[in-house]
Structure formats: structure tokens, C-alpha cells
Design an enzyme around this catalytic site. Structure first.
Site, short mmCIF file in Angstrom:
data_model
loop_
_atom_site.label_atom_id
_atom_site.label_comp_id
_atom_site.label_asym_id
_atom_site.label_seq_id
_atom_site.Cartn_x
_atom_site.Cartn_y
_atom_site.Cartn_z
CE1 TYR A 142 -5.89 -3.54 -4.67
CE2 TYR A 142 -5.68 -5.01 -2.80
CZ TYR A 142 -5.19 -3.99 -3.57
OH TYR A 142 -4.00 -3.41 -3.23
CE LYS A 189 -4.61 6.38 -17.51
NZ LYS A 189 -3.54 7.38 -17.68
CG ASP A 221 -1.41 9.31 -15.67
OD1 ASP A 221 -2.37 9.97 -15.21
OD2 ASP A 221 -1.24 9.14 -16.89
CG ASP A 245 -2.14 -0.98 -2.49
OD1 ASP A 245 -1.88 -0.93 -1.28
OD2 ASP A 245 -1.50 -1.69 -3.30
CG ASP A 249 2.73 1.61 -0.13
OD1 ASP A 249 1.87 1.67 0.76
OD2 ASP A 249 3.50 0.64 -0.27
C1 IPM Z 1 -2.49 -2.52 2.15
C2 IPM Z 1 -1.74 -3.77 1.73
C3 IPM Z 1 -2.76 -4.79 1.24
C4 IPM Z 1 -3.47 -4.20 0.04
C5 IPM Z 1 -2.17 -6.18 0.92
C6 IPM Z 1 -1.47 -6.78 2.12
C7 IPM Z 1 -3.19 -7.12 0.37
O1 IPM Z 1 -0.79 -3.47 0.75
O2 IPM Z 1 -3.26 -2.60 3.12
O3 IPM Z 1 -2.29 -1.48 1.54
O4 IPM Z 1 -2.96 -4.26 -1.09
O5 IPM Z 1 -4.54 -3.63 0.23
MN MN Z 2 -0.64 -1.36 0.23
#
Ligand code: IPM
Ligand code: MN
Length: 373
Positions: A142, A189, A221, A245, A249
Site C-alpha cells: 500500500y 505467502k 490462498d 484487506d 472482506d
Molecule cells: C479498507 C478499505 C481501504 C483499504 C481503502 C478505502 C483504501 O478497503 O479499509 O479496507 O484498502 O485499506
Molecule cells: Mn478493504
């Protein structure tokens, strides 16, 4: 007690859900005799529109001076459709993480009994899940060097980690595991990446200081598959920025809705609390977004400040709203009537203020008009 909160509600549904969190906080202040002050500041697309930058200086100042930060979301369709635009709303939150050194992002993943049916995963798979993802937040790809060749045909994103960056987040993960089920899984990884091999070496050393906590390793993975196949095998997941990240999700499907998940981003001096859903621009202004993640993030903020009872009061109210089905449409079947964002917020605030009163008339509270009978 008196606390000042920076409120950076951002874009899309950010302001609507953050407002409900503020209602919950105000109810807590009332019941427990605290004074909470709120300082609003801009971040993301709304800051670009007003000040030309996604993170104005004034916002940084307000955040630095606050006891804690309540954050909503950033992002706007006009930028999503143009990924090459130089100024982007996301830069606001990325810069803020760096500026305040918020190196550790904690995302608790829980299956609420009432919501088991909302998950696309089988009931027996998700039921009882309780995982904490510790994501490194200010390093890795990042924040690495980024390049695009002059002819625009070759792009480069560098990923770098130092021992120091790994150590500080690893210690927080091990400490948390010590208070939980005493297991850390490092997700990496290491079969391919040098940075991952450094993570393994450093984390193995850290583990020696926490004798009662076990450490195992899992390739990212495989871990992404395992978190949906058998989430109960995990206690604390420790991982680098990008993997954290993605995996967090994926893990939201366990809770039945991304609208339930909150996170904290912690540094040595500052801490920020947020719902993990994004700005969901399609729902902005419609009063339909789920405010519970933002409300839960406010509870996490109170815990961080040492106000455990106050945080519990919010958690109990959230549980009650689920029990009574006073929830937004993401948690409802198609044919069920959903509550509006603002009504869920009203209920939560009302319940916090009146929950000790067993004679409360919940039917009326549902409409945001509590009556004591
Ligand atoms: C999160 C979001 C952020 C990230 C974005 C908005 C930059 O997806 O907080 O997970 O990737 O960290
Ligand atoms: Mn995110």
C-alpha cells in the site's frame, strides 16, 4: 468523564451511519453522566469538493487533538469510474493512517445467532465463529514505491516490510490472543515472497515471549479458502496490509452482512473506529443503510477509552435490535418490512436510555417513540 471525538463521516452513507453512532453515544453520555464533544471534519470526496484535497490539514489537526476518531467511509462513483484520476478520496484515509501511525487494524468477525440465516454459508459452518483479524495497516505494498513507465506500459508497486513494523503489530496480536483462545495464525505467502519470510522469522521470535499462545502459519490462498470452509479453526489471524484487506472482506460473509462489521485502527497515540463497509454511494441519502457497524465501532471506541460498561450497553442494544428484528433491509428477507437507518439509530439510543426498565413497551420503541407503561 469528558471526551472529545473527531468525527470524520466522509462520503456516501458515511454521514448517515455515523449520525446513528452519535445518537448511541449521546444516550450513553446521558445514562452514565459523561460529556462527549464532537468535532466534525472532512475527508474523502467531500473534502476534495470543498478544499481540493482528500485530507485537509485542519482534519489532521482535529484528529490529532481528539481522544479518539469516529470515521465513516470514503469513496465516490465519479472517482471509481476514473481510476487514473490523480486525486482520489481513498488517499484521505490512507494518508490519515500514515499521518497518525495507525499501524494495527483489528477486525472482529463474529457470527450473531440471530443472523445465521443471513449468511450464504451453512449454519453449522458459521455458528460460533469468533475471529479477530489483526491487519498491519501502514506498510507493505500500500505504501511502497509506485511507478509507471513514461510510455504508460509498465507499472510497479513495491512491497517492503521492516522488522520493526512487524514486531509492533505482532505484539498486539499475541497480547489479544492471550486474552482469547490463545492461538495466532500468521497468514502470508512465504513460499513466494521475501517479505513473508521476514514476517515468519520475526513472528516466530515474538511467539517465544508468549508461552501460552500457540502460533501456526497459513498461506494466504489457502487461508482465504479456509476462512469460509471452516472459520471456527481461527482465533487471531495476523497478517500484512494487502492480505488483511482481502481476507477481511471475504470473512464478512460469515456475519451475514458487511453492514455488521466494525474495525479499529490503533497507533501508539491515536485510534480510529469505523464500519468496514465502504461509502455505498447507491444508498446515500436514502436512509436505508445498516448503521449497526458504525454503532458497534462507537462501542469499540468506548472500550478503547476504558468505558467497558458503556460499551456493553451499546452491544446489548445492538443485540436487542437483532432479537426484535428492528433492522435495515440488508438483514431482512425480501417480503419483510425493514426499519430505516434513522429508526434503527433511534431504537438503539432509546434502548440504551431505558433498558433497565423492564416495563418498556418495545412495540412503540420500534417506531422511535418509547413509552414507559
Ligand atoms: C479498507 C478499505 C481501504 C483499504 C481503502 C478505502 C483504501 O478497503 O479499509 O479496507 O484498502 O485499506
Ligand atoms: Mn478493504
Amino acid at each position: 468523564m469528558k471526551f472529545t471525538f473527531a468525527v470524520i463521516s466522509g462520503d456516501g452513507i458515511g454521514p448517515e451511519v455515523t449520525n446513528q453512532a452519535k445518537k448511541a453515544l449521546e444516550a450513553v453520555a446521558e445514562v452514565y453522566n459523561h460529556v462527549f464533544l464532537y468535532k466534525d471534519a472532512k475527508i474523502g470526496a467531500c473534502a476534495i469538493d470543498e478544499k481540493g484535497v482528500p485530507l485537509p490539514e485542519e482534519t489532521i489537526k482535529i484528529c490529532k487533538e481528539a481522544d479518539a476518531i469516529l470515521y465513516g467511509a470514503v469513496g465516490d462513483i465519479k472517482y471509481d469510474n476514473n481510476p487514473s484520476s490523480k486525486i482520489r478520496p481513498e488517499q484521505g484515509i490512507l494518508q490519515l493512517r500514515q499521518e497518525l501511525k495507525l499501524f494495527c487494524n483489528i477486525r472482529p468477525i463474529k457470527a450473531y445467532n440471530k443472523l445465521l440465516k443471513n449468511s450464504p454459508l451453512k449454519r453449522e459452518v458459521v455458528s460460533g465463529t469468533d475471529v479477530a483479524i489483526f491487519r498491519e495497516l501502514t506498510g507493505g505494498i500500500y505504501f511502497g514505491k509506485k511507478e509507471l513507465s513514461k510510455d504508460g506500459k509498465i507499472a510497479f508497486d513495491g512491497c517492503q516490510y521492516s522488522e520493526e513494523e512487524i514486531l509492533r503489530v505482532a505484539h498486539l496480536a499475541f497480547k489479544a490472543a492471550g486474552e482469547r483462545r490463545k492461538k495466532v495464525t500468521l497468514v502470508d505467502k512465504a513460499n513466494v515472497l521475501e517479505t513473508s519470510r521476514l514476517w515468519r522469522r520475526v513472528v516466530t521470535e515474538v511467539a517465544k515471549e508468549y508461552e501460552d499462545v500457540s502460533l501456526d502459519f497459513m498461506l494466504v490462498d489457502n487461508a482465504t479458502m479456509q476462512i469460509v470452509l471452516n472459520p471456527k479453526q481461527f482465533d487471531v489471524i495476523l497478517t500484512e496490509n494487502l492480505f488483511g484487506d482481502i481476507i477481511s472482506d471475504v470473512a464478512t460473509v460469515i456475519g451475514g452482512s458487511i453492514g455488521m462489521l466494525a474495525a479499529s485502527s490503533i497507533g501508539e497515540k491515536h485510534a480510529l473506529f469505523e464500519p468496514i463497509h465502504g461509502s455505498y454511494p447507491q444508498a446515500a441519502g436514502k436512509d436505508i443503510a445498516n448503521p449497526l457497524a458504525s454503532i458497534i465501532s462507537a462501542a469499540m471506541m468506548l472500550e478503547y477509552l476504558g468505558l467497558e460498561d458503556e460499551a456493553d450497553a451499546i452491544h446489548r442494544a445492538v443485540q436487542k435490535s437483532l432479537d426484535l428484528g428492528i433492522t435495515t433491509k440488508d438483514l431482512k428477507a425480501k417480503n419483510q418490512t425493514a426499519a430505516l437507518t434513522s429508526k434503527v439509530g433511534d431504537f438503539i439510543a432509546d434502548y440504551i436510555e431505558n433498558q433497565e426498565d423492564s416495563n418498556m413497551n418495545f412495540k412503540n420503541i420500534h417506531m422511535g417513540q418509547s413509552t414507559i407503561i
